[in-house]
Design a protein around this motif. Structure first.
Motif, PDB file in Angstrom:
ATOM      1  N   ALA A 199      -3.484   8.298   2.591  1.00 48.74           N
ATOM      2  CA  ALA A 199      -2.742   7.733   2.398  1.00 48.74           C
ATOM      3  C   ALA A 199      -2.729   7.817   3.908  1.00 48.74           C
ATOM      4  CB  ALA A 199      -1.737   6.988   1.873  1.00 48.74           C
ATOM      5  N   ASN A 200      -1.500   9.057   3.551  1.00 46.80           N
ATOM      6  CA  ASN A 200      -1.255   9.769   5.153  1.00 46.80           C
ATOM      7  C   ASN A 200      -1.690  10.195   6.315  1.00 46.80           C
ATOM      8  OD1 ASN A 200       0.767  13.632   6.202  1.00 46.80           O
ATOM      9  ND2 ASN A 200       1.219  11.679   6.365  1.00 46.80           N
ATOM     10  N   GLU A 201      -3.046  10.537   6.161  1.00 46.28           N
ATOM     11  CA  GLU A 201      -4.371  10.588   6.585  1.00 46.28           C
ATOM     12  C   GLU A 201      -4.166   9.222   7.724  1.00 46.28           C
ATOM     13  OE1 GLU A 201      -8.829  12.830   6.379  1.00 46.28           O
ATOM     14  OE2 GLU A 201      -8.492  10.631   5.197  1.00 46.28           O
ATOM     15  N   GLN A 202      -4.657   7.947   6.806  1.00 49.45           N
ATOM     16  CA  GLN A 202      -4.526   7.220   6.911  1.00 49.45           C
ATOM     17  C   GLN A 202      -3.801   6.499   8.356  1.00 49.45           C
ATOM     18  OE1 GLN A 202      -7.781   5.871   7.755  1.00 49.45           O
ATOM     19  NE2 GLN A 202      -8.214   8.248   6.643  1.00 49.45           N
ATOM     20  N   GLY A 203      -2.156   7.287   7.518  1.00 49.11           N
ATOM     21  CA  GLY A 203      -0.920   7.082   8.474  1.00 49.11           C
ATOM     22  C   GLY A 203       0.065   5.415   7.842  1.00 49.11           C
ATOM     23  N   CYS A 204      -0.469   6.043   6.629  1.00 51.19           N
ATOM     24  CA  CYS A 204       0.139   4.295   5.946  1.00 51.19           C
ATOM     25  C   CYS A 204       1.062   5.172   4.660  1.00 51.19           C
ATOM     26  CB  CYS A 204      -1.007   3.617   5.212  1.00 51.19           C
ATOM     27  SG  CYS A 204       0.257   2.333   4.240  1.00 51.19           S
ATOM     28  N   GLY A 205       2.467   5.133   3.968  1.00 46.63           N
ATOM     29  CA  GLY A 205       3.101   5.754   3.222  1.00 46.63           C
ATOM     30  C   GLY A 205       3.713   4.633   2.540  1.00 46.63           C
ATOM     31  N   TYR A 206       4.619   5.070   1.562  1.00 43.83           N
ATOM     32  CA  TYR A 206       5.794   4.050   0.962  1.00 43.83           C
ATOM     33  C   TYR A 206       6.801   3.132   1.735  1.00 43.83           C
ATOM     34  CZ  TYR A 206       3.504   6.398  -3.632  1.00 43.83           C
ATOM     35  OH  TYR A 206       3.764   7.352  -4.692  1.00 43.83           O
ATOM     36  N   PHE A 207       7.247   3.958   2.742  1.00 45.43           N
ATOM     37  CA  PHE A 207       8.354   3.069   3.931  1.00 45.43           C
ATOM     38  C   PHE A 207       7.877   3.049   4.943  1.00 45.43           C
ATOM     39  CE2 PHE A 207       9.622   5.085  -0.165  1.00 45.43           C
ATOM     40  CZ  PHE A 207      10.568   4.037  -0.840  1.00 45.43           C
ATOM     41  N   ARG A 376       7.627   8.930   6.069  1.00 48.35           N
ATOM     42  CA  ARG A 376       9.413   8.291   5.553  1.00 48.35           C
ATOM     43  C   ARG A 376       9.504   8.483   4.098  1.00 48.35           C
ATOM     44  NH1 ARG A 376      14.112   7.033   8.870  1.00 48.35           N
ATOM     45  NH2 ARG A 376      15.587   7.830   7.906  1.00 48.35           N
ATOM     46  N   GLY A 377      10.738   9.563   3.656  1.00 51.26           N
ATOM     47  CA  GLY A 377      10.940   9.952   2.167  1.00 51.26           C
ATOM     48  C   GLY A 377      11.890   8.233   1.451  1.00 51.26           C
ATOM     49  N   THR A 378      12.438   8.649   2.077  1.00 45.23           N
ATOM     50  CA  THR A 378      13.715   7.734   1.840  1.00 45.23           C
ATOM     51  C   THR A 378      14.323   7.756   0.996  1.00 45.23           C
ATOM     52  OG1 THR A 378      13.124   5.719   0.969  1.00 45.23           O
ATOM     53  CG2 THR A 378      12.436   5.672   2.888  1.00 45.23           C
ATOM     54  N   PRO A 379      15.520   7.473   0.936  1.00 41.38           N
ATOM     55  CA  PRO A 379      16.107   8.286  -0.194  1.00 41.38           C
ATOM     56  C   PRO A 379      15.350   7.444  -1.633  1.00 41.38           C
ATOM     57  CG  PRO A 379      18.105   7.791   0.944  1.00 41.38           C
ATOM     58  CD  PRO A 379      16.357   7.109   1.696  1.00 41.38           C
ATOM     59  N   PHE A 380      14.584   6.971  -1.473  1.00 41.47           N
ATOM     60  CA  PHE A 380      13.812   6.195  -2.923  1.00 41.47           C
ATOM     61  C   PHE A 380      12.648   6.679  -2.642  1.00 41.47           C
ATOM     62  CE2 PHE A 380      16.692   2.554   0.149  1.00 41.47           C
ATOM     63  CZ  PHE A 380      17.707   3.031  -0.803  1.00 41.47           C
ATOM     64  N   PHE A 381      12.167   7.429  -2.413  1.00 47.49           N
ATOM     65  CA  PHE A 381      11.123   8.218  -3.193  1.00 47.49           C
ATOM     66  C   PHE A 381      10.838   8.257  -4.347  1.00 47.49           C
ATOM     67  CE2 PHE A 381       8.408  11.475  -4.162  1.00 47.49           C
ATOM     68  CZ  PHE A 381       7.079  11.464  -2.945  1.00 47.49           C
ATOM     69  N   GLN A 382      11.571   9.190  -5.188  1.00 48.26           N
ATOM     70  CA  GLN A 382      11.693   8.440  -6.158  1.00 48.26           C
ATOM     71  C   GLN A 382      11.252   7.911  -6.593  1.00 48.26           C
ATOM     72  OE1 GLN A 382      14.670  11.402  -7.841  1.00 48.26           O
ATOM     73  NE2 GLN A 382      13.307  13.690  -7.389  1.00 48.26           N
ATOM     74  N   ASP A 383      11.749   6.866  -6.771  1.00 49.23           N
ATOM     75  CA  ASP A 383      12.028   5.525  -7.425  1.00 49.23           C
ATOM     76  C   ASP A 383      10.070   5.028  -7.384  1.00 49.23           C
ATOM     77  OD1 ASP A 383      14.460   5.291  -8.476  1.00 49.23           O
ATOM     78  OD2 ASP A 383      15.055   5.009  -6.420  1.00 49.23           O
ATOM     79  N   VAL A 422       9.220  -5.872   1.712  1.00 48.19           N
ATOM     80  CA  VAL A 422       7.952  -6.030   1.940  1.00 48.19           C
ATOM     81  C   VAL A 422       7.648  -6.219   3.606  1.00 48.19           C
ATOM     82  CG1 VAL A 422       5.939  -6.048   1.197  1.00 48.19           C
ATOM     83  CG2 VAL A 422       8.049  -6.098  -0.368  1.00 48.19           C
ATOM     84  N   ALA A 423       7.500  -4.972   4.178  1.00 46.08           N
ATOM     85  CA  ALA A 423       6.700  -5.521   5.615  1.00 46.08           C
ATOM     86  C   ALA A 423       5.880  -6.424   5.606  1.00 46.08           C
ATOM     87  CB  ALA A 423       6.407  -3.875   5.783  1.00 46.08           C
ATOM     88  N   GLU A 424       5.681  -7.423   6.423  1.00 39.83           N
ATOM     89  CA  GLU A 424       5.086  -8.201   6.580  1.00 39.83           C
ATOM     90  C   GLU A 424       3.415  -7.917   7.239  1.00 39.83           C
ATOM     91  OE1 GLU A 424       4.991 -11.212   5.976  1.00 39.83           O
ATOM     92  OE2 GLU A 424       6.370 -11.464   5.451  1.00 39.83           O
TER      93      GLU A 424
END
Length: 424
Positions: A199-207, A376-383, A422-424
């Motif tokens: 996902a990171n390679e493709q430019g995507c992550g949780y946030f 970006r990990g954010t404070p919510f990465f573990q969740d 959730v992002a559009e």
């Protein structure tokens, strides 16, 4: 050098680092495993500049460092050391909950010029709202570690593997030519490692990059999860924990391990008798002309606000992390990958590495650093990560219609847990 000349040189270094009073005292750092060993390895070099600063590194283990750091900050800084190791993706948990627990390094000499030495992806989670809470340490540029002999027996040239479809086709040949050998492993039952790397390679992550919305179900993340399933369904990806992977490496039952570049030290130290049989190449992509760089893992060093010797602490981390000498010492001794692209200029980095069949592996690994996209990990990465791991397992077992449905569920669960849209 006479004592007076040494004193002048030391003072000059201190002034450059913003630490004019850092020549004496004691400082303590918390870290874990080879990261702790690496810090210890830099002390002699640091003490040539600051002979009167005593540095003590305590190896607490990863989880205990996190737990004690959390407890210490909750107690107003009581019991914390001068310097603390923190993993990048978990760092915002601390900055958001306890912003006063750490020194803004800009007040000690962490200038924009020093910060600019590091890639953006290493600074994304460490510099928040104008403050620099930690300095980038090691990084994890994703690398394919492979068994030369297994690939050669199957007639596979790793340089030809540009896409994941190429990797799958090659994997079938390699497994057929080497009975009992699996193409690769991942902890698909308890970790999101493969998904996050692709996902990171493709430019995507949780946030999103600003940390204000959830992007786990964006098309690039869908592609990443589909790739993981495709590898598994083709019989090329088997489940393996950290320890099981090491055993497979030693036993010669795996052909490829995809990990952050720091895994070089793990392979070299745990399977010394396989010298010459391993090599590295770049990770495949979704398309022949697609991106082939990602990051997995990596840490930073922060200074606690309760430190009694902040100037000495800053001088130490600035030497250890902000100079090629400090970074390459850790690379050479323990395979800890520098975050400084300038380390590529060091002679050791350009040398043939005997264990790796004479390949200049550090040139190949470090060359991808400038191409890694921030995540970006954010404070919510573990969740978010726990939610993804559970949904990934269900998806791999056929309990979702497709990857998009699985990640829509993941995104909605993360929204429920964090309150973010959730992002559009």
């Amino acid at each position: 050098m006479r004592r007076t000349e040494l004193a002048c040189a030391t003072l000059a270094f201190a002034l450059i680092s913003g630490s004019a009073f850092a020549q004496s005292g004691e400082i303590t750092a918390w870290s874990w495993n080879i990261a702790a060993s690496s810090l210890k390895a830099t002390v002699p070099g640091f003490n040539k500049q600051f002979p009167d600063v005593k540095v003590t590194v305590e190896d607490l283990g990863n989880q205990q460092t996190f737990d004690k750091m959390l407890a210490g900050c909750a107690a107003g800084g009581v019991g914390l050391p001068d310097i603390i190791s923190v993993e990048n993706h978990e760092s915002e948990i601390f900055w958001s909950q306890f912003p006063d627990c750490f020194v803004d390094l800009k007040t000690l000499g962490y200038t924009d010029e020093i910060a600019a030495k590091f890639p953006d992806f290493k600074r994304t989670e460490l510099e928040v709202e104008g403050k620099a809470y930690a300095m980038p340490w090691d990084s994890g540029p994703v690398t394919m570690f492979y068994r030369r002999d297994f690939y050669e027996k199957a007639g596979v040239d790793p340089a030809s593997l540009k896409t994941w479809d190429d990797f799958i086709a090659a994997g079938k040949k390699i497994q057929e030519a080497n009975p009992g050998v699996s193409m690769t492993q991942a902890d698909i039952n308890g970790d999101s490692e493969f998904f996050r790397m692709i996902a990171n390679e493709q430019g995507c992550g949780y946030f999103s990059g600003d940390g204000q919305s959830i992007t786990a179900n964006q098309p690039a993340c869908v592609t990443a999860l589909e790739t993981v399933k495709k590898l598994k369904d083709n019989g090329l990806l088997i489940a393996g924990t950290w320890d099981e992977k090491i055993q497979a490496n030693k036993a010669g039952t795996v052909a490829t391990q995809m990990y952050g570049g720091w895994y070089e030290g793990t392979i070299r130290s745990t399977a010394p008798d396989l010298s010459g049989k391993w090599g590295v190449y770049q990770m495949p992509s979704a398309s022949a002309d697609g991106p082939r760089a990602a990051n997995l893992g990596g840490s930073a060093l922060a200074i606690s606000a309760s430190s009694k010797n902040k100037e000495a602490a800053w001088a130490y981390i600035n030497y250890t992390l902000g100079t090629n000498e400090g970074q390459v010492t850790m690379l050479k001794e323990f395979g800890l990958v520098p975050s400084l692209p300038s380390a590529l200029d060091e002679p050791y980095v350009k040398e043939d590495q005997p264990y790796w069949g004479g390949q200049k592996v550090w040139v190949d690994i470090l060359s991808t650093l400038p191409k890694v996209k921030p995540s970006r990990g954010t404070p919510f990465f573990q969740d978010a990560d726990k939610i993804l791991v559970a949904a990934q397992l269900k998806y791999l077992n056929g309990q979702y219609a497709d990857a998009k449905a699985a990640l829509d569920d993941v995104a909605n669960q993360i929204a429920g847990a964090t309150g973010l849209p959730v992002a559009e």
